[in-house]
Design a protein around this motif. Structure first.
Motif, PDB file in Angstrom:
ATOM      1  N   ALA A  40       0.843  -1.200   0.000  1.00 51.24           N
ATOM      2  CA  ALA A  40       0.000   0.000   0.000  1.00 51.24           C
ATOM      3  C   ALA A  40       0.876   1.247   0.000  1.00 51.24           C
ATOM      4  O   ALA A  40       1.791   1.374   0.826  1.00 51.24           O
ATOM      5  N   VAL A  41       0.603   2.158  -0.938  1.00 46.53           N
ATOM      6  CA  VAL A  41       1.348   3.419  -1.027  1.00 46.53           C
ATOM      7  C   VAL A  41       0.352   4.577  -1.048  1.00 46.53           C
ATOM      8  O   VAL A  41      -0.844   4.405  -1.330  1.00 46.53           O
ATOM      9  N   ALA A  42       0.852   5.766  -0.745  1.00 41.22           N
ATOM     10  CA  ALA A  42       0.007   6.957  -0.727  1.00 41.22           C
ATOM     11  C   ALA A  42      -0.278   7.426  -2.152  1.00 41.22           C
ATOM     12  O   ALA A  42       0.631   7.505  -2.986  1.00 41.22           O
ATOM     13  N   ILE A  43      -1.541   7.722  -2.417  1.00 40.31           N
ATOM     14  CA  ILE A  43      -1.912   8.245  -3.735  1.00 40.31           C
ATOM     15  C   ILE A  43      -1.480   9.698  -3.865  1.00 40.31           C
ATOM     16  O   ILE A  43      -1.029  10.148  -4.914  1.00 40.31           O
ATOM     17  N   ASP A  44      -1.574  10.462  -2.782  1.00 41.32           N
ATOM     18  CA  ASP A  44      -1.199  11.870  -2.767  1.00 41.32           C
ATOM     19  C   ASP A  44      -0.515  12.161  -1.435  1.00 41.32           C
ATOM     20  O   ASP A  44      -0.404  11.286  -0.564  1.00 41.32           O
ATOM     21  N   ASP A  45      -0.047  13.385  -1.254  1.00 38.50           N
ATOM     22  CA  ASP A  45       0.596  13.752   0.007  1.00 38.50           C
ATOM     23  C   ASP A  45      -0.406  13.652   1.160  1.00 38.50           C
ATOM     24  O   ASP A  45      -1.556  14.103   1.039  1.00 38.50           O
ATOM     25  N   ILE A  46       0.021  13.055   2.260  1.00 38.12           N
ATOM     26  CA  ILE A  46      -0.815  12.921   3.459  1.00 38.12           C
ATOM     27  C   ILE A  46      -0.126  13.664   4.588  1.00 38.12           C
ATOM     28  O   ILE A  46       1.037  13.383   4.915  1.00 38.12           O
ATOM     29  N   ASN A  47      -0.821  14.627   5.165  1.00 39.68           N
ATOM     30  CA  ASN A  47      -0.232  15.469   6.195  1.00 39.68           C
ATOM     31  C   ASN A  47      -0.209  14.784   7.552  1.00 39.68           C
ATOM     32  O   ASN A  47      -1.022  13.886   7.838  1.00 39.68           O
ATOM     33  N   LEU A  48       0.704  15.236   8.378  1.00 37.39           N
ATOM     34  CA  LEU A  48       0.828  14.749   9.749  1.00 37.39           C
ATOM     35  C   LEU A  48      -0.483  14.936  10.496  1.00 37.39           C
ATOM     36  O   LEU A  48      -1.112  15.989  10.420  1.00 37.39           O
ATOM     37  N   GLY A  49      -0.921  13.883  11.225  1.00 37.38           N
ATOM     38  CA  GLY A  49      -2.148  13.938  11.999  1.00 37.38           C
ATOM     39  C   GLY A  49      -3.411  13.688  11.206  1.00 37.38           C
ATOM     40  O   GLY A  49      -4.511  13.744  11.760  1.00 37.38           O
ATOM     41  N   GLN A  50      -3.286  13.372   9.919  1.00 37.08           N
ATOM     42  CA  GLN A  50      -4.465  13.164   9.072  1.00 37.08           C
ATOM     43  C   GLN A  50      -4.876  11.688   9.068  1.00 37.08           C
ATOM     44  O   GLN A  50      -4.040  10.802   8.889  1.00 37.08           O
ATOM     45  N   PRO A  51      -6.172  11.388   9.276  1.00 34.74           N
ATOM     46  CA  PRO A  51      -6.627   9.992   9.206  1.00 34.74           C
ATOM     47  C   PRO A  51      -6.571   9.476   7.769  1.00 34.74           C
ATOM     48  O   PRO A  51      -6.758  10.221   6.811  1.00 34.74           O
ATOM     49  N   ILE A  52      -6.337   8.175   7.626  1.00 32.79           N
ATOM     50  CA  ILE A  52      -6.242   7.557   6.304  1.00 32.79           C
ATOM     51  C   ILE A  52      -7.562   6.878   5.960  1.00 32.79           C
ATOM     52  O   ILE A  52      -8.201   6.265   6.813  1.00 32.79           O
ATOM     53  N   ASN A  53      -7.967   7.003   4.691  1.00 34.73           N
ATOM     54  CA  ASN A  53      -9.102   6.242   4.170  1.00 34.73           C
ATOM     55  C   ASN A  53      -8.675   5.584   2.866  1.00 34.73           C
ATOM     56  O   ASN A  53      -7.570   5.824   2.363  1.00 34.73           O
ATOM     57  N   THR A  54      -9.547   4.779   2.308  1.00 33.02           N
ATOM     58  CA  THR A  54      -9.188   4.021   1.109  1.00 33.02           C
ATOM     59  C   THR A  54      -8.982   4.912  -0.109  1.00 33.02           C
ATOM     60  O   THR A  54      -8.415   4.461  -1.110  1.00 33.02           O
ATOM     61  N   ASN A  55      -9.422   6.162  -0.054  1.00 33.16           N
ATOM     62  CA  ASN A  55      -9.222   7.069  -1.187  1.00 33.16           C
ATOM     63  C   ASN A  55      -7.828   7.691  -1.192  1.00 33.16           C
ATOM     64  O   ASN A  55      -7.453   8.358  -2.163  1.00 33.16           O
ATOM     65  N   LEU A  56      -7.053   7.486  -0.105  1.00 36.17           N
ATOM     66  CA  LEU A  56      -5.731   8.101  -0.008  1.00 36.17           C
ATOM     67  C   LEU A  56      -4.602   7.110  -0.289  1.00 36.17           C
ATOM     68  O   LEU A  56      -3.448   7.528  -0.419  1.00 36.17           O
ATOM     69  N   VAL A  57      -4.927   5.817  -0.401  1.00 32.90           N
ATOM     70  CA  VAL A  57      -3.889   4.805  -0.634  1.00 32.90           C
ATOM     71  C   VAL A  57      -4.331   3.859  -1.735  1.00 32.90           C
ATOM     72  O   VAL A  57      -5.514   3.735  -2.038  1.00 32.90           O
ATOM     73  N   ARG A  58      -3.368   3.193  -2.334  1.00 33.34           N
ATOM     74  CA  ARG A  58      -3.648   2.177  -3.340  1.00 33.34           C
ATOM     75  C   ARG A  58      -2.581   1.091  -3.261  1.00 33.34           C
ATOM     76  O   ARG A  58      -1.534   1.268  -2.636  1.00 33.34           O
ATOM     77  N   ILE A  59      -2.850  -0.043  -3.913  1.00 30.41           N
ATOM     78  CA  ILE A  59      -1.935  -1.179  -3.891  1.00 30.41           C
ATOM     79  C   ILE A  59      -1.093  -1.177  -5.168  1.00 30.41           C
ATOM     80  O   ILE A  59      -1.623  -1.032  -6.271  1.00 30.41           O
ATOM     81  N   VAL A  60       0.219  -1.340  -5.009  1.00 31.14           N
ATOM     82  CA  VAL A  60       1.126  -1.467  -6.151  1.00 31.14           C
ATOM     83  C   VAL A  60       1.993  -2.703  -5.937  1.00 31.14           C
ATOM     84  O   VAL A  60       2.135  -3.192  -4.813  1.00 31.14           O
ATOM     85  N   ASN A  61       2.548  -3.217  -7.048  1.00 28.41           N
ATOM     86  CA  ASN A  61       3.461  -4.359  -6.972  1.00 28.41           C
ATOM     87  C   ASN A  61       4.861  -3.837  -6.631  1.00 28.41           C
ATOM     88  O   ASN A  61       5.416  -2.994  -7.342  1.00 28.41           O
ATOM     89  N   TRP A  62       5.415  -4.360  -5.549  1.00 29.15           N
ATOM     90  CA  TRP A  62       6.713  -3.911  -5.063  1.00 29.15           C
ATOM     91  C   TRP A  62       7.681  -5.092  -5.112  1.00 29.15           C
ATOM     92  O   TRP A  62       7.300  -6.215  -4.789  1.00 29.15           O
ATOM     93  N   PRO A  63       8.917  -4.880  -5.542  1.00 30.07           N
ATOM     94  CA  PRO A  63       9.879  -5.994  -5.565  1.00 30.07           C
ATOM     95  C   PRO A  63       9.978  -6.667  -4.197  1.00 30.07           C
ATOM     96  O   PRO A  63      10.191  -6.008  -3.177  1.00 30.07           O
ATOM     97  N   THR A  64       9.810  -7.966  -4.185  1.00 33.82           N
ATOM     98  CA  THR A  64       9.768  -8.694  -2.919  1.00 33.82           C
ATOM     99  C   THR A  64      11.047  -8.519  -2.120  1.00 33.82           C
ATOM    100  O   THR A  64      11.025  -8.426  -0.888  1.00 33.82           O
ATOM    101  N   SER A  65      12.168  -8.441  -2.782  1.00 29.99           N
ATOM    102  CA  SER A  65      13.449  -8.361  -2.084  1.00 29.99           C
ATOM    103  C   SER A  65      13.672  -7.012  -1.406  1.00 29.99           C
ATOM    104  O   SER A  65      14.567  -6.881  -0.571  1.00 29.99           O
ATOM    105  N   SER A  66      12.865  -6.001  -1.754  1.00 37.78           N
ATOM    106  CA  SER A  66      13.078  -4.664  -1.187  1.00 37.78           C
ATOM    107  C   SER A  66      11.831  -4.111  -0.497  1.00 37.78           C
ATOM    108  O   SER A  66      11.704  -2.899  -0.327  1.00 37.78           O
ATOM    109  N   VAL A  67      10.926  -4.985  -0.091  1.00 39.59           N
ATOM    110  CA  VAL A  67       9.747  -4.522   0.644  1.00 39.59           C
ATOM    111  C   VAL A  67      10.174  -4.029   2.029  1.00 39.59           C
ATOM    112  O   VAL A  67      10.800  -4.770   2.783  1.00 39.59           O
TER     113      VAL A  67
END
Length: 282
Positions: A40-67
């Motif tokens: 899970a990575v941030a779709i846009d900048d997320i400020n300190l103290g801000q709650p996260i919802n599903t509209n702020l993050v998405r799933i991407v494929n990340w190299p397994t060796s560097s997770v």
């Protein structure tokens, strides 16, 4: 005969080539699918103290060796979590960057356990010309009257400037808590993260004198013990010597007088010269 044999060999070569392509494609698909991990990575900048919802993050494929450790593979696990340090676009969301589960949004979500947040009024001078930004560390100096100084003439000689708190984290400037902006901001209030003891000391310091913030390096954790600067030490003069107790009364000097010695006994004879006489001693 020869042409038919050539056609057979050509057909076999074509079939072998097709089989190789099929096996190679299957191997590549299997290898590529096992070499990446959903993160899970941030779709846009997320400020300190801000709650996260599903509209702020998405799933991407990340190299397994560097997770990175603490990464999330499901966005539903991040629902309602609060960011304690700002995240930039495309940055993986890690457990270490989030507040504990159940924390609500706002500045209180980023305060470490056992610490407190206290706000002090500043100006462009006290606030280090706006360079005291969220995430920076400062020392706090108070200028006040030294204990025991009077209010009459000469009391200015007892003024003192002293560092009362060291390596204090700046949580926010005014209502701004973002730690990604490096541009100075001249504000009228700075919020600091302190312990309960430091909060009491800071509140007393601002009530008895004038506060100043001293910006320090973010990687410098060394502390110094200072005696404070006074008007006397400012100009390099020696510290005044405290008045000593009155000297004890001098003891009277005893005079010794030597006893008078009796004259030494001598032999004397009478001398008669004409009608006069006298004594001759030897």
């Amino acid at each position: 005969m020869k042409s038919s044999r050539a056609l057979i060999m050509l057909a076999i070569a074509i079939l072998a080539g097709l089989a190789a392509v099929v096996f190679a494609s299957r191997w590549l698909v299997h290898t590529s699918s096992s070499a990446v991990t959903p993160v899970a990575v941030a779709i846009d900048d997320i400020n300190l103290g801000q709650p996260i919802n599903t509209n702020l993050v998405r799933i991407v494929n990340w190299p397994t060796s560097s997770v990175p450790p603490g990464a999330f593979a499901d966005t539903k696990a991040l629902e309602g979590r609060v960011v304690r340090t700002s995240l930039t676009r495309g940055e993986p969301v890690l457990e270490s960057r989030l507040s504990p589960i159940g924390t609500k949004g706002g500045l209180s979500a980023v305060i470490n356990k056992g610490d407190r947040a206290i706000t002090v009024r500043v100006n462009d001078v006290i606030g280090v010309a706006g360079f005291a930004l969220p995430g920076n560390y400062v020392d706090v100096i108070v200028n006040t009257q030294a204990p025991g100084s009077g209010s009459g003439s000469g009391s200015d000689q007892h003024s003192i400037s002293k560092i009362v708190l060291e390596k204090i984290l700046v949580l926010a400037v005014a209502q701004q808590v973002s730690r990604d902006d490096t541009q100075p901001k001249v504000v009228n209030a700075v919020t600091l993260e302190v312990t309960p003891d430091q909060a009491e000391k800071l509140d007393l310091a601002r009530s008895v004198g004038t506060l100043s913030l001293v910006l320090r390096s973010q990687v410098d954790g060394e502390t110094f013990k200072t005696a404070g600067a006074t008007k006397t030490t400012l100009f390099g003069a020696a510290a005044p010597v405290p008045a000593s107790a009155p000297a004890a009364a001098a003891k009277p000097t005893r005079v010794h007088y030597a006893a008078a010695r009796a004259p030494a006994k001598r032999d004397c004879v009478g001398v008669l010269s004409g009608i006069s006489g006298g004594m001759e001693c030897f």
